[in-house]
Write a protein that holds these residues in place. Structure first.
Motif, PDB file in Angstrom:
ATOM      1  N   ARG A 112      -4.853  -0.616  -0.632  1.00  0.00           N
ATOM      2  CA  ARG A 112      -4.221  -1.663   0.188  1.00  0.00           C
ATOM      3  C   ARG A 112      -4.899  -1.680   1.559  1.00  0.00           C
ATOM      4  O   ARG A 112      -5.230  -0.626   2.102  1.00  0.00           O
ATOM      5  CB  ARG A 112      -2.731  -1.380   0.347  1.00  0.00           C
ATOM      6  N   VAL A 134      -6.498 -12.702   5.230  1.00  0.00           N
ATOM      7  CA  VAL A 134      -5.680 -12.282   4.083  1.00  0.00           C
ATOM      8  C   VAL A 134      -6.314 -12.789   2.786  1.00  0.00           C
ATOM      9  O   VAL A 134      -6.496 -12.036   1.825  1.00  0.00           O
ATOM     10  CB  VAL A 134      -4.229 -12.818   4.225  1.00  0.00           C
ATOM     11  N   ALA A 135      -6.704 -14.063   2.775  1.00  0.00           N
ATOM     12  CA  ALA A 135      -7.286 -14.637   1.549  1.00  0.00           C
ATOM     13  C   ALA A 135      -8.597 -13.927   1.202  1.00  0.00           C
ATOM     14  O   ALA A 135      -8.848 -13.627   0.024  1.00  0.00           O
ATOM     15  CB  ALA A 135      -7.511 -16.138   1.748  1.00  0.00           C
ATOM     16  N   LYS A 138      -7.837 -10.336  -0.111  1.00  0.00           N
ATOM     17  CA  LYS A 138      -7.213 -10.448  -1.439  1.00  0.00           C
ATOM     18  C   LYS A 138      -8.279 -10.716  -2.499  1.00  0.00           C
ATOM     19  O   LYS A 138      -8.237 -10.163  -3.596  1.00  0.00           O
ATOM     20  CB  LYS A 138      -6.198 -11.596  -1.375  1.00  0.00           C
ATOM     21  N   GLU A 143      -4.958  -4.976  -2.297  1.00  0.00           N
ATOM     22  CA  GLU A 143      -3.645  -5.469  -1.886  1.00  0.00           C
ATOM     23  C   GLU A 143      -3.729  -5.760  -0.390  1.00  0.00           C
ATOM     24  O   GLU A 143      -4.421  -5.044   0.339  1.00  0.00           O
ATOM     25  CB  GLU A 143      -2.575  -4.405  -2.120  1.00  0.00           C
ATOM     26  N   THR A 144      -2.992  -6.775   0.044  1.00  0.00           N
ATOM     27  CA  THR A 144      -3.043  -7.147   1.455  1.00  0.00           C
ATOM     28  C   THR A 144      -1.731  -6.821   2.153  1.00  0.00           C
ATOM     29  O   THR A 144      -0.647  -6.978   1.580  1.00  0.00           O
ATOM     30  CB  THR A 144      -3.316  -8.656   1.609  1.00  0.00           C
ATOM     31  N   GLY A 163      -1.788 -15.363   0.386  1.00  0.00           N
ATOM     32  CA  GLY A 163      -1.994 -14.232  -0.524  1.00  0.00           C
ATOM     33  C   GLY A 163      -1.508 -12.911   0.039  1.00  0.00           C
ATOM     34  O   GLY A 163      -1.930 -11.842  -0.435  1.00  0.00           O
ATOM     35  N   LEU A 164      -0.617 -12.955   1.032  1.00  0.00           N
ATOM     36  CA  LEU A 164      -0.134 -11.683   1.602  1.00  0.00           C
ATOM     37  C   LEU A 164       0.838 -10.988   0.638  1.00  0.00           C
ATOM     38  O   LEU A 164       1.812 -11.584   0.190  1.00  0.00           O
ATOM     39  CB  LEU A 164       0.555 -11.911   2.954  1.00  0.00           C
ATOM     40  N   ASP A 165       0.549  -9.721   0.326  1.00  0.00           N
ATOM     41  CA  ASP A 165       1.405  -8.947  -0.580  1.00  0.00           C
ATOM     42  C   ASP A 165       2.524  -8.233   0.170  1.00  0.00           C
ATOM     43  O   ASP A 165       3.648  -8.145  -0.318  1.00  0.00           O
ATOM     44  CB  ASP A 165       0.563  -7.902  -1.326  1.00  0.00           C
TER      45      ASP A 165
END
Ligand code: SAM
Ligand code: DTB
Ligand code: SF4
Length: 332
Positions: A112, A134-135, A138, A143-144, A163-165
């Motif tokens: 991450r 973030v994109a 990812k 993992e973001t 796409g933020l986890d």
């Protein structure tokens, strides 16, 4: 039954089945802190194994994408403009530089990638940049995670779309001790941000700091508050204060390692399915204290020689420690 066995059984009853509960009372959490150490460790181990492989550790790497110059007055923080710590205010990093760091972290074994910014809250044009980061991260298969201060509901949705986890936003301490540490935003502000993150469908990373001069009752209050959230944070970072010269907490009394380990164990027992991170403070921690923290149910670390502005153990030292303990990276 002996007095000790009765005490252990009393507090153990609260968590016997390892089921996820959101109704932890302070009294029940206090009873965990009061358990004889062997009983507490046994209970933490038992609960840990119901939900996780006890040999697996989740590996995160941190990058400060915007360092220093923060208007908030968090008494622990080297990045606040209120204190003279030698941390210089910088502009937000360029996208290509962030992606290069993420690539290097992935090559080094991170699962991450967590991007931190010294903001009270992001401006919308800053968020445009963070969404691109973030994109990009990812897309590398990492993992973001981001920690950018307070968020509104629409800002949280934008991060989710990018796409933020995970979003990291800590409660930091008990509701009662909070005003001794931060005056520029309230405990309720923090809870509101957590709601926005949760509602946007982003996983929550939320924990706190110990060793800030708080009492045990504050550590109990912090754990009880985290464990009573409507949904437990998926990640719970437990930070041991890194005392930074120039901050108001630079010269305070440090927390005894065994008291720190008790906080980890209480987090594990009360939030059985959450990943508990042995977070800041490992640089000055002995291998033995870290090993006890893993035995108490910690199953995540920040990996790499720097946290945001302060040192973290060198990769070689961490690899050697994980190897000696027989710990391996968490599988998906
Ligand atoms: N500015 C954002 C915020 O505060 O929400 C994000 C970055 S901030 C540095 C993230 C977290 O790092 C804080 O909530 C605090 O728990 C932790 N932290 C900051 N300084 C620390 C220190 N000296 N020792 C331990 N943890 C620290
Ligand atoms: C968290 O709970 N700990 C990390 C992360 N979330 C962002 C930050 C630790 C910061 C330690 C002080 C510094 O390096 O500036
Ligand atoms: Fe700013 Fe975050 Fe540091 Fe507080 S913890 S001073 S909000 S960077």
């Amino acid at each position: 039954m002996s007095k000790i066995a009765v005490k252990a059984a009393d507090s153990g009853r609260a968590s016997q089945s390892g089921a996820i509960r959101h109704d932890w009372t302070r009294e029940q959490v206090r009873a965990l802190f009061a358990m004889p150490f062997p009983e507490l460790m046994y209970e933490a181990q038992r609960i840990h194994r119901l939900h996780f492989d006890s040999c697996e550790v989740q590996i995160s790497t941190l990058l400060s994408i915007k360092t220093g110059g923060c208007p908030e007055d968090c008494a622990y923080c080297p990045q606040s403009i209120h204190y003279k710590t030698g941390v210089k205010a910088e502009k937000i990093m360029r996208l290509d530089a962030v992606l290069a760091e993420a690539r290097a972290a992935k090559t080094a074994g991170a699962q991450r990638f967590c991007m931190g910014a010294a903001w009270r809250e992001p401006k919308d044009r800053d968020l445009d940049q963070v969404c691109l980061m973030v994109a990009g991260v990812k897309a590398m298969g990492l993992e973001t995670c981001a920690t950018l201060g307070m968020l509104t509901a629409p800002q949280a949705s934008r991060l989710k779309q990018a796409g933020l986890d995970y979003y990291n936003h800590n409660l930091d301490t008990s509701p009662e001790y909070y005003s001794q540490i931060i005056t520029t935003r309230t405990y309720q502000d923090r809870l509101d941000t957590l709601t926005h993150v949760r509602d946007a469908g982003i996983h929550v990373c939320c924990g706190g700091i110990v060793g800030m001069g708080e009492g045990e009752e504050d550590r109990i209050g912090m754990i009880a508050t985290l464990a009573s959230l409507p949904v437990h944070p998926e990640s719970v970072p437990i930070n041991l204060l890194v005392q930074v010269e120039g901050t108001p907490l630079a010269a305070g009394k440090t927390l005894a390692p065994l008291d720190f380990v008790r906080v980890i164990a209480a987090a594990r027992i009360t939030m059985p399915a959450s990943v508990v991170r042995l977070s800041a403070g490992r640089e000055d921690m002995s291998d033995e204290t870290q090993a006890l923290a893993f035995l108490a149910g910690a199953n995540s670390i920040f990996y790499g020689p720097k946290l945001l502005t302060t040192p973290n153990p060198e990769r070689d030292r961490d690899m050697a420690l994980l190897d000696r303990l027989g710990l391996i990276p968490m599988s998906d």
